[in-house]
Design a protein around this motif. Structure first.
Motif, PDB file in Angstrom:
ATOM      1  N   MET A 135       0.814  -1.196   0.000  1.00 32.08           N
ATOM      2  CA  MET A 135       0.000   0.000   0.000  1.00 32.08           C
ATOM      3  C   MET A 135       0.860   1.264   0.000  1.00 32.08           C
ATOM      4  SD  MET A 135      -3.408  -0.542   2.229  1.00 32.08           S
ATOM      5  CE  MET A 135      -3.324  -2.025   3.178  1.00 32.08           C
ATOM      6  N   LEU A 136       1.996   1.201   0.661  1.00 28.29           N
ATOM      7  CA  LEU A 136       2.868   2.370   0.676  1.00 28.29           C
ATOM      8  C   LEU A 136       3.328   2.721  -0.731  1.00 28.29           C
ATOM      9  CD1 LEU A 136       4.405   4.588   2.110  1.00 28.29           C
ATOM     10  CD2 LEU A 136       6.227   2.933   2.573  1.00 28.29           C
ATOM     11  N   ASP A 137       3.648   1.690  -1.530  1.00 27.11           N
ATOM     12  CA  ASP A 137       4.046   1.951  -2.909  1.00 27.11           C
ATOM     13  C   ASP A 137       2.929   2.632  -3.689  1.00 27.11           C
ATOM     14  OD1 ASP A 137       6.511   0.799  -2.443  1.00 27.11           O
ATOM     15  OD2 ASP A 137       5.977  -1.136  -3.320  1.00 27.11           O
ATOM     16  N   ASP A 138       1.698   2.166  -3.497  1.00 28.85           N
ATOM     17  CA  ASP A 138       0.555   2.784  -4.175  1.00 28.85           C
ATOM     18  C   ASP A 138       0.378   4.236  -3.746  1.00 28.85           C
ATOM     19  OD1 ASP A 138       0.006   0.399  -5.483  1.00 28.85           O
ATOM     20  OD2 ASP A 138      -1.506  -0.227  -4.021  1.00 28.85           O
ATOM     21  N   ALA A 139       0.445   4.473  -2.438  1.00 29.49           N
ATOM     22  CA  ALA A 139       0.276   5.836  -1.925  1.00 29.49           C
ATOM     23  C   ALA A 139       1.366   6.761  -2.450  1.00 29.49           C
ATOM     24  CB  ALA A 139       0.277   5.824  -0.399  1.00 29.49           C
ATOM     25  N   THR A 140       2.590   6.260  -2.484  1.00 37.99           N
ATOM     26  CA  THR A 140       3.706   7.060  -2.986  1.00 37.99           C
ATOM     27  C   THR A 140       3.518   7.378  -4.463  1.00 37.99           C
ATOM     28  OG1 THR A 140       5.175   6.024  -1.371  1.00 37.99           O
ATOM     29  CG2 THR A 140       6.222   7.123  -3.223  1.00 37.99           C
ATOM     30  N   ARG A 141       3.123   6.387  -5.231  1.00 39.03           N
ATOM     31  CA  ARG A 141       2.896   6.588  -6.664  1.00 39.03           C
ATOM     32  C   ARG A 141       1.776   7.602  -6.919  1.00 39.03           C
ATOM     33  NH1 ARG A 141       3.159   1.761  -7.815  1.00 39.03           N
ATOM     34  NH2 ARG A 141       0.997   1.153  -7.564  1.00 39.03           N
TER      35      ARG A 141
END
Length: 92
Positions: free
Chosen positions: A1-7
């Motif tokens: 989820m962190l990757d999605d939020a960062t993207r």
């Protein structure tokens, strides 16, 4: 989820959309619902309210000198209601 939020935050920033991404280390999933026991959750909710208030003021939808406390209180109260509903759903 962190990757999605960062993207998502990066895409919003590149498109000129105001965005703030705060990463809080050591917090469990949906930790904002624990506002009543986690001071970090209360701080995060206040940060969300301030961001929203700042965006409303920047859009010119209200005078900048109007106190920001009411929206902070509304977000805080909404989080309490969400926690109460979640707690009820878990108990039943």
């Amino acid at each position: 989820m962190l990757d999605d939020a960062t993207r998502i935050a990066e895409k919003a920033h590149k498109s000129g959309t105001p965005v703030t991404l705060e990463v809080w280390d050591g917090m469990p999933h949906v930790w904002h619902f624990s506002w009543h026991v986690l001071p970090e959750a209360r701080r995060a909710i206040r940060n969300i309210a301030r961001f929203v208030e700042d965006q409303i003021a920047a859009a010119g939808d209200r005078p900048a000198e109007q106190p920001k406390v009411p929206l902070v209180r509304q977000v805080y109260e909404a989080s309490k209601l969400s926690a109460a509903v979640l707690g009820t759903a878990v108990v039943r």
